[in-house]
Design an enzyme around this catalytic site. Structure first.
Site, PDB file in Angstrom:
ATOM      1  N   ASP A  75      -6.451  -9.437  -1.556  1.00 18.37           N
ATOM      2  CA  ASP A  75      -6.193  -8.612  -0.369  1.00 18.37           C
ATOM      3  C   ASP A  75      -7.080  -9.094   0.776  1.00 18.37           C
ATOM      4  OD1 ASP A  75      -5.889  -5.958   1.242  1.00 18.37           O
ATOM      5  OD2 ASP A  75      -4.731  -5.582  -0.566  1.00 18.37           O
ATOM      6  N   HIS A 121      -8.149  -2.691   4.663  1.00 16.18           N
ATOM      7  CA  HIS A 121      -7.060  -2.527   3.706  1.00 16.18           C
ATOM      8  C   HIS A 121      -7.523  -2.744   2.273  1.00 16.18           C
ATOM      9  CE1 HIS A 121      -3.203  -3.711   1.692  1.00 16.18           C
ATOM     10  NE2 HIS A 121      -2.718  -2.761   2.457  1.00 16.18           N
ATOM     11  N   SER A 127       1.602  -0.528  -0.472  1.00 18.44           N
ATOM     12  CA  SER A 127       0.240  -1.027  -0.725  1.00 18.44           C
ATOM     13  C   SER A 127      -0.615  -0.011  -1.461  1.00 18.44           C
ATOM     14  CB  SER A 127      -0.458  -1.358   0.600  1.00 18.44           C
ATOM     15  OG  SER A 127      -0.209  -2.675   0.989  1.00 18.44           O
TER      16      SER A 127
END
Length: 527
Positions: free
Chosen positions: A155, A194, A349
Site C-alpha cells: 500500500d 491510506h 480498500s
C-alpha cells in the site's frame, strides 16, 4: 484421475531460449539511482524467459539509444526499460512490437499505474461497526489472534509507530519500494494515510485500552509501493508482493487496483500463491459489474464492500470473480497522527483488510494452507441475501471461521463457493523435449458441482513451461485455445478455478515455451 488421451505434440514452432533463472537474496535488484517513486508511465516492463542465459542481454539488444534498463527483478524475471518523457507513444509501441519478436522474450507491456481504492467518507461515526458485523468481537472469546501470523500490507507507507498499531507491527516493519529504501514510513503523513488506515482495519491492537480494534492481533509488515499521491507502478507493487511472500507473509493485502491485466502482476501474485501466501484484493470502486485487477486474477480473493445494513455499497464493483464481501462504508480505523490518529473512510480498500484480519484470526486457531484458508473462509461465510455476484460466498464471518473445524466444512454462503470442504487430488509425471513439445491431459470430476479446482505444474528450473486449461468443452487446451492459463517466466505454474464448469472433463495442456525436462502436474479438486 489425470488421463493422457494422446501424445498431444504441438505442430507449430515458437522462439527458442536457453539459460537459467537467477535468484538473489530477495530477488529484487536495486533500481538505477534517480528512478522516481510513484507512477512510471515512461517505462516498459519486459518479461524474460527463465531459459535465457542473461536477462539484461536478452533485452538490451532491442533497446533504442534513447532508452535504458533502469530496474530488474530476477525472481519474477523482468526488467524495466525507461524512455525519455518526451518520447512519443509510438516509439514505445514500436519497441514492444520489436522486442516481443526476439528470442527469450515472454512479454512486453507498459508499467501501468495502480491507485489506492478508497473514497471520501461521510461524517465520522462515533463507533465501530465492522468488527461486530463480521462477528470478530464474538470470535475474540476464542482467540485474539497470534503474532506468529503475518499480514503484509502492500500500500502507501504506514505509520507503524502509531500507538494503536506499534505493538502489532514487527520490529522490522517493512520496506519502501516507491523510494527504494528500507523504511516504509509515510513521506507526507498528512496526505499519505491510506496504508495506516488499512493496517488498522486488519490489525489495530485488540484489547489494549487505546483507540479502535482491528480484527486480529496478527503481526503486520508494510511494503510501501504507492507514494503520497496514493498511486504506484506495476513494477513497485509486483516487487512488494514478491518481497512479502519471501518474508513468509501468510496473507498479502492489496487494497489497490487499476491498470488492467499485466503479465508482471500476474506473475507476482502467482509467485506469492505458490510460496504459501493468500492474496486478498479489493474488487474496485467504480460500481461496475466486473472486478478490477489485481483482484480479478484467479490467484486473488476478490472482496466487495457492503454497508452497515449489509447492502452492497454504491461504489463497489461486483461480478462473478467476487468471493467474499465485508464492511467497507464509513469504516473507522487508525490514520496518521498528523490527521488526528483515527478517521472514517469508505471503499473496497477497507473491506479487503477487514477480510485479511479475519483470515489472520482464523490462522490463529487452525493450521491451514493458503488454499485451505481460502476455502474455509468461503465455507463459513454468512449469506446476507445478496446475489452471488455481489457477495460471492457471503460476508466473511470471523466467529464461524474460528469455531468451525475445517475438517467438518461449513454451511457456505450465497454462491461462488462453499460445500463440505472435502478435497481429492491426482498427479502425473511427464517430460517435454523442447520448445516444439506439449502434453495434453483430461481430468474427470470427482464431485458433483465442485467448488474449486487447482492445477499446479512443477517443472525444471532451467526451462520455461506453461500451463493451459479449458473447461466446459472437449477441445484440447493449447497456447492458441484456452480458458485459463499460467505463463510465468519459469516452470512453476498454478491455475485456480472457482466453481468450474464440470459439464465435460477438464482439458489441460503442458507446453514448453523453451527448454526441456521433467515435470509433475497436480490437480486438487474441492467439493
Amino acid at each position: 484421475m489425470v488421463e493422457k488421451p494422446t501424445p498431444g505434440r504441438r505442430s507449430f514452432l515458437k522462439a527458442i531460449g536457453a539459460g537459467t533463472l537467477f535468484g538473489g537474496l530477495s530477488g529484487v535488484a536495486s533500481a538505477t539511482p534517480g528512478r522516481q517513486p510513484g507512477p512510471k508511465k515512461d517505462e516498459i516492463l519486459v518479461g524474460v524467459s527463465a531459459s535465457a542465459a542473461d536477462m539484461d542481454q536478452a533485452v538490451a539488444q532491442a533497446v533504442p539509444g534513447n532508452a535504458e534498463i533502469v530496474h530488474r527483478n530476477e525472481t519474477l524475471s523482468y526488467v524495466a526499460v525507461k524512455f525519455p518523457s518526451q518520447a512519443a507513444d509510438r516509439a514505445k509501441e514500436n519497441f514492444i512490437d520489436a522486442i516481443t519478436k526476439k528470442d527469450h522474450i515472454k512479454y512486453a507491456e507498459p508499467n501501468t499505474t495502480h491507485e489506492a481504492l478508497y473514497e471520501p467518507s461521510d461524517p465520522r461515526f462515533g463507533d465501530q461497526y465492522a468488527p461486530k458485523q463480521v462477528e470478530s468481537d464474538q470470535a475474540w472469546d476464542t482467540t485474539l489472534g497470534d503474532s506468529g501470523v503475518t499480514i503484509a500490507v502492500v500500500d502507501t507507507g504506514a505509520q507503524y509507530d502509531h500507538p494503536d498499531l506499534q505493538a502489532n507491527y514487527k520490529s522490522n516493519p517493512g520496506r519502501d519500494f516507491a523510494d527504494n529504501d528500507s523504511d516504509p514510513y509515510p513521506d507526507a503523513p498528512s496526505s499519505e494515510y491510506h496504508g495506516t488506515h488499512v493496517s488498522g482495519c486488519a490489525a489495530a491492537v485488540v484489547d489494549n485500552g487505546t483507540g479502535v480494534a482491528g480484527q486480529s492481533n496478527s503481526s503486520l509488515i508494510n511494503g510501501r509501493a504507492l507514494d503520497e499521491s496514493g498511486s504506484g507502478s506495476t513494477s513497485d507493487i509486483a516487487d512488494a508482493i514478491e518481497w512479502a511472500a519471501d518474508q513468509g507473509a501468510d496473507i498479502i493485502n492489496l487494497s489497490l487496483g487499476g491498470g488492467g491485466y499485466t503479465s508482471t502482476m500476474k506473475n507476482a501474485v502467482s509467485y506469492a500463491t505458490d510460496n504459501g501466501s493468500l492474496v486478498i484484493a479489493a474488487a474496485g470502486n467504480n460500481g461496475s459489474s466486473s472486478v478490477s485487477y489485481p483482484a480479478a486474477y484467479s490467484e486473488c480473493m476478490a472482496i466487495s464492500a457492503v454497508d452497515d445494513n449489509e447492502q452492497l455499497a454504491s461504489f463497489s464493483q461486483y461480478g462473478e470473480n467476487v468471493e467474499l464481501c465485508a464492511p467497507g462504508v464509513d469504516v473507522l480505523s487508525t490514520t496518521t497522527e498528523a490527521r488526528g490518529s483515527y478517521e472514517t473512510l469508505s471503499g473496497t480498500s477497507m473491506a479487503t483488510p477487514v477480510t485479511s484480519g479475519v483470515a489472520g484470526l482464523t490462522l490463529a486457531q487452525w493450521d491451514l494452507t493458503n488454499q485451505e484458508l481460502r476455502s474455509h473462509l468461503k465455507n463459513t461465510a454468512e449469506d446476507i441475501g445478496l446475489s452471488a455476484n455481489e457477495q460471492g460466498s457471503g460476508q466473511v464471518d470471523a466467529l464461524a471461521a474460528v469455531t468451525t473445524d475445517p475438517a467438518d466444512g461449513g454451511g457456505g454462503g450465497g454462491g461462488g463457493g462453499g460445500g463440505g470442504g472435502e478435497t481429492t487430488s491426482g498427479s502425473v509425471d511427464g517430460s517435454l523435449s523442447g520448445y516444439w513439445d506439449g502434453d495434453n491431459y483430461t481430468w474427470s470430476w470427482t464431485y458433483s458441482s465442485p467448488s474449486q479446482v487447482v492445477v499446479e505444474l512443477d517443472g525444471p528450473a532451467d526451462a520455461d513451461f506453461d500451463l493451459y486449461v479449458n473447461t466446459g468443452t472437449t477441445q484440447n487446451a493449447s497456447p492458441n485455445n484456452y480458458d485459463y492459463t499460467s505463463r510465468s517466466t519459469n516452470s512453476q505454474e498454478t491455475v485456480t478455478i472457482d466453481t468450474p464448469d464440470d459439464s465435460t472433463a477438464m482439458q489441460i495442456n503442458v507446453d514448453s515455451y523453451s527448454g526441456s525436462g521433467n515435470y509433475t502436474l497436480t490437480i486438487t479438486e474441492t467439493q
